[in-house]
Write a protein that holds these residues in place. Structure first.
Motif, PDB file in Angstrom:
ATOM      1  N   HIS A 110     103.115  74.268  57.561  1.00 24.85           N
ATOM      2  CA  HIS A 110     101.718  73.746  56.703  1.00 24.85           C
ATOM      3  C   HIS A 110     102.118  73.392  55.613  1.00 24.85           C
ATOM      4  O   HIS A 110     103.215  73.295  54.906  1.00 24.85           O
ATOM      5  CB  HIS A 110     100.921  74.941  56.868  1.00 24.85           C
ATOM      6  CG  HIS A 110     101.671  76.164  55.619  1.00 24.85           C
ATOM      7  ND1 HIS A 110     102.313  77.162  56.442  1.00 24.85           N
ATOM      8  CD2 HIS A 110     101.560  76.334  54.515  1.00 24.85           C
ATOM      9  CE1 HIS A 110     102.586  77.779  55.300  1.00 24.85           C
ATOM     10  NE2 HIS A 110     102.160  77.295  54.048  1.00 24.85           N
ATOM     11  N   ASN A 111     101.230  72.472  55.240  1.00 20.89           N
ATOM     12  CA  ASN A 111     101.340  71.820  53.665  1.00 20.89           C
ATOM     13  C   ASN A 111     101.552  72.959  52.710  1.00 20.89           C
ATOM     14  O   ASN A 111     100.759  73.908  52.504  1.00 20.89           O
ATOM     15  CB  ASN A 111     100.338  70.872  53.435  1.00 20.89           C
ATOM     16  CG  ASN A 111     100.256  69.535  54.380  1.00 20.89           C
ATOM     17  OD1 ASN A 111     101.222  69.254  54.786  1.00 20.89           O
ATOM     18  ND2 ASN A 111      99.184  69.151  54.462  1.00 20.89           N
ATOM     19  N   PRO A 112     102.454  72.588  51.727  1.00 16.87           N
ATOM     20  CA  PRO A 112     102.591  73.769  50.621  1.00 16.87           C
ATOM     21  C   PRO A 112     101.435  74.151  49.931  1.00 16.87           C
ATOM     22  O   PRO A 112     101.285  75.026  49.383  1.00 16.87           O
ATOM     23  CB  PRO A 112     103.727  73.138  49.695  1.00 16.87           C
ATOM     24  CG  PRO A 112     103.821  71.642  49.793  1.00 16.87           C
ATOM     25  CD  PRO A 112     103.400  71.445  51.302  1.00 16.87           C
ATOM     26  N   ASP A 113     100.462  72.998  49.809  1.00 16.72           N
ATOM     27  CA  ASP A 113      99.197  73.448  48.825  1.00 16.72           C
ATOM     28  C   ASP A 113      98.211  73.710  49.630  1.00 16.72           C
ATOM     29  O   ASP A 113      96.885  73.970  49.123  1.00 16.72           O
ATOM     30  CB  ASP A 113      98.865  72.061  48.124  1.00 16.72           C
ATOM     31  CG  ASP A 113      98.407  70.874  49.023  1.00 16.72           C
ATOM     32  OD1 ASP A 113      98.573  71.068  50.139  1.00 16.72           O
ATOM     33  OD2 ASP A 113      97.724  70.097  48.515  1.00 16.72           O
ATOM     34  N   ALA A 114      98.421  74.332  50.859  1.00 15.43           N
ATOM     35  CA  ALA A 114      97.154  75.186  51.758  1.00 15.43           C
ATOM     36  C   ALA A 114      96.658  76.239  50.884  1.00 15.43           C
ATOM     37  O   ALA A 114      97.263  77.051  50.497  1.00 15.43           O
ATOM     38  CB  ALA A 114      97.826  75.443  53.070  1.00 15.43           C
ATOM     39  N   LYS A 115      95.363  76.118  51.163  1.00 16.14           N
ATOM     40  CA  LYS A 115      94.468  77.432  50.817  1.00 16.14           C
ATOM     41  C   LYS A 115      94.591  78.433  51.770  1.00 16.14           C
ATOM     42  O   LYS A 115      94.309  79.615  51.683  1.00 16.14           O
ATOM     43  CB  LYS A 115      93.059  77.128  50.272  1.00 16.14           C
ATOM     44  CG  LYS A 115      93.084  76.248  48.940  1.00 16.14           C
ATOM     45  CD  LYS A 115      91.621  76.266  48.554  1.00 16.14           C
ATOM     46  CE  LYS A 115      90.918  74.827  49.520  1.00 16.14           C
ATOM     47  NZ  LYS A 115      89.743  74.647  48.864  1.00 16.14           N
ATOM     48  N   PHE A 116      94.417  78.014  52.913  1.00 15.63           N
ATOM     49  CA  PHE A 116      94.586  78.982  54.328  1.00 15.63           C
ATOM     50  C   PHE A 116      95.758  78.332  55.300  1.00 15.63           C
ATOM     51  O   PHE A 116      96.058  76.936  55.405  1.00 15.63           O
ATOM     52  CB  PHE A 116      93.252  78.856  54.948  1.00 15.63           C
ATOM     53  CG  PHE A 116      91.997  79.406  54.120  1.00 15.63           C
ATOM     54  CD1 PHE A 116      92.084  80.920  54.016  1.00 15.63           C
ATOM     55  CD2 PHE A 116      91.360  78.642  53.320  1.00 15.63           C
ATOM     56  CE1 PHE A 116      91.085  81.504  52.990  1.00 15.63           C
ATOM     57  CE2 PHE A 116      90.372  78.957  52.657  1.00 15.63           C
ATOM     58  CZ  PHE A 116      90.082  80.605  52.532  1.00 15.63           C
ATOM     59  N   TRP A 117      96.165  78.960  56.274  1.00 15.39           N
ATOM     60  CA  TRP A 117      97.166  78.561  57.187  1.00 15.39           C
ATOM     61  C   TRP A 117      97.421  79.705  58.043  1.00 15.39           C
ATOM     62  O   TRP A 117      97.033  80.806  57.970  1.00 15.39           O
ATOM     63  CB  TRP A 117      98.545  77.962  56.500  1.00 15.39           C
ATOM     64  CG  TRP A 117      99.293  79.185  55.999  1.00 15.39           C
ATOM     65  CD1 TRP A 117     100.166  79.769  56.358  1.00 15.39           C
ATOM     66  CD2 TRP A 117      98.976  79.457  54.381  1.00 15.39           C
ATOM     67  NE1 TRP A 117     100.760  80.844  55.403  1.00 15.39           N
ATOM     68  CE2 TRP A 117     100.183  80.544  54.150  1.00 15.39           C
ATOM     69  CE3 TRP A 117      98.322  79.397  53.302  1.00 15.39           C
ATOM     70  CZ2 TRP A 117     100.163  81.398  53.019  1.00 15.39           C
ATOM     71  CZ3 TRP A 117      98.431  79.732  52.066  1.00 15.39           C
ATOM     72  CH2 TRP A 117      99.686  80.916  51.906  1.00 15.39           C
TER      73      TRP A 117
END
Length: 352
Positions: free
Chosen positions: A193-200
């Motif tokens: 997942h992208n490192p700036d994700a708020k949820f994953w």
């Protein structure tokens, strides 16, 4: 001195104060804006969350993994060097149904399928005559089911504040344009997942730590339990985990509130097996499934699916309709609150 200038100062003394403190106010505002952009505070939505702390914990040791036949390709799991949040229970049918309703028009437009696939809706939500509904007799508080690619779209949607536009489902945490297959049979799914994700979708390490790591073990040095209830004893189906062959199973999430991991997570055993974001042997189309299913009611087997380090693989790009999802989420760093507090002090001082 210029009389007109002196007159202006006397009539508008606050302008001098404003000019004097403008740099402070501008600096404070910049800090607040930067903090907000650097570490967004994710909403709770309708989930309960546990903060998984003790950043920098070690991974499992060989001596902690029951693996007499060397089945596990990578038994050294569980090390996480940051704090994060995990939902205390799995995503429910009711919570996922909201997503199915919103995404259904785009699903139909992109696939040409007007009925839906089990990968999209799971086995508990049905699409018929252009309408979506939860199947008769299914509790909205039961764990939802979905394929990995649609779990990824679900967290994209949450990350993008549930905006009902197609881009909000396809980007943000996972780039769904990578969900393709090459002529040689290999897959291109985004690996992490992208490192700036708020949820994953939680990684295998995050899931293992949230379920088995206890910082109080070994006189405060920390260690792993064998099962995700803070014990080394297999959980009994129907009494300690959501599993059984009766018509009442599966039960709603959270039906065993006294059976929790050291961090307060429920239903890590029983309910549904849960997707992770971690690849199996480096294959982007193979992701780990963790935990037991409600239909796995065996007890006393040589291996238990919820034993520390155990995990099976499933294909991300095929229809399963069986696994479920437990959300991972970011938390704002303490530094953000400190900076915001400092900026607020500057603004308050300027007002005084």
């Amino acid at each position: 001195m210029n009389r007109q200038y002196m007159k202006g100062r006397q009539e508008h003394p606050e302008s001098e104060i404003y000019m004097k403190h403008t740099p402070i106010v501008f600096f404070a505002g910049t800090i607040l804006a930067s903090a907000a952009l650097a570490s967004p505070v994710p909403p709770d939505y309708s989930f309960n969350w546990s903060t998984i702390g003790d950043a920098g914990n070690r991974a499992t040791l060989d001596s902690e993994i029951f693996d007499p036949f060397d089945f596990f390709p990578n038994p050294h799991v569980g090390a996480v060097n940051y704090e994060f949040r995990m939902a205390t229970t799995e995503v429910t049918v009711g919570q996922y149904f909201e997503f199915v309703q919103e995404y259904h028009p785009y699903f139909t437009a992109n696939t040409g399928n007007v009925l839906g696939l089990s990968d999209f809706t799971g086995g508990l939500i049905r699409v018929a005559f252009g309408e979506t509904h939860i199947r008769d007799g299914v509790s909205q508080n039961r764990a939802a089911q979905m394929g990995w690619e649609y779990a990824a779209r679900y967290v994209n949607w949450l990350h993008n504040d549930k905006v009902n536009e197609e881009w909000a489902f396809e980007t943000g945490v996972y780039d769904t344009s990578t969900f393709t297959q090459n002529p040689d049979g290999t897959y291109n799914h985004q690996e992490t997942h992208n490192p700036d994700a708020k949820f994953w979708i939680p990684t295998r390490d995050e899931w293992t730590k949230a379920g088995y790591w206890d910082p109080e073990l070994n006189d405060g040095e920390g260690g792993y339990w064998q099962f995700p209830d803070g014990s080394n004893t297999e959980l009994i189906p129907g009494l300690e985990r959501n599993a059984g062959q009766g018509d009442e199973f599966p039960l709603d999430v959270g039906s065993f509130p006294d059976i929790t991991s050291p961090w307060g997570l429920m239903d890590l055993a029983g309910g549904v097996s849960e997707w992770s974001g971690s690849m199996v042997r480096g294959d982007p189309n193979q992701r780990y499934l963790l935990g037991t299913r409600y239909s796995t009611s065996n007890y006393g087997d040589f291996f238990a699916d919820d034993l520390l380090g155990w995990g099976t693989g499933a294909q991300a790009g095929l229809s399963h309709g069986i696994p479920g999802l437990r959300l991972a989420s970011s938390i704002p760093s303490p530094g953000v609150f400190m900076v915001m507090g400092f900026a607020q002090c500057l603004i308050t001082r300027r007002k005084r």
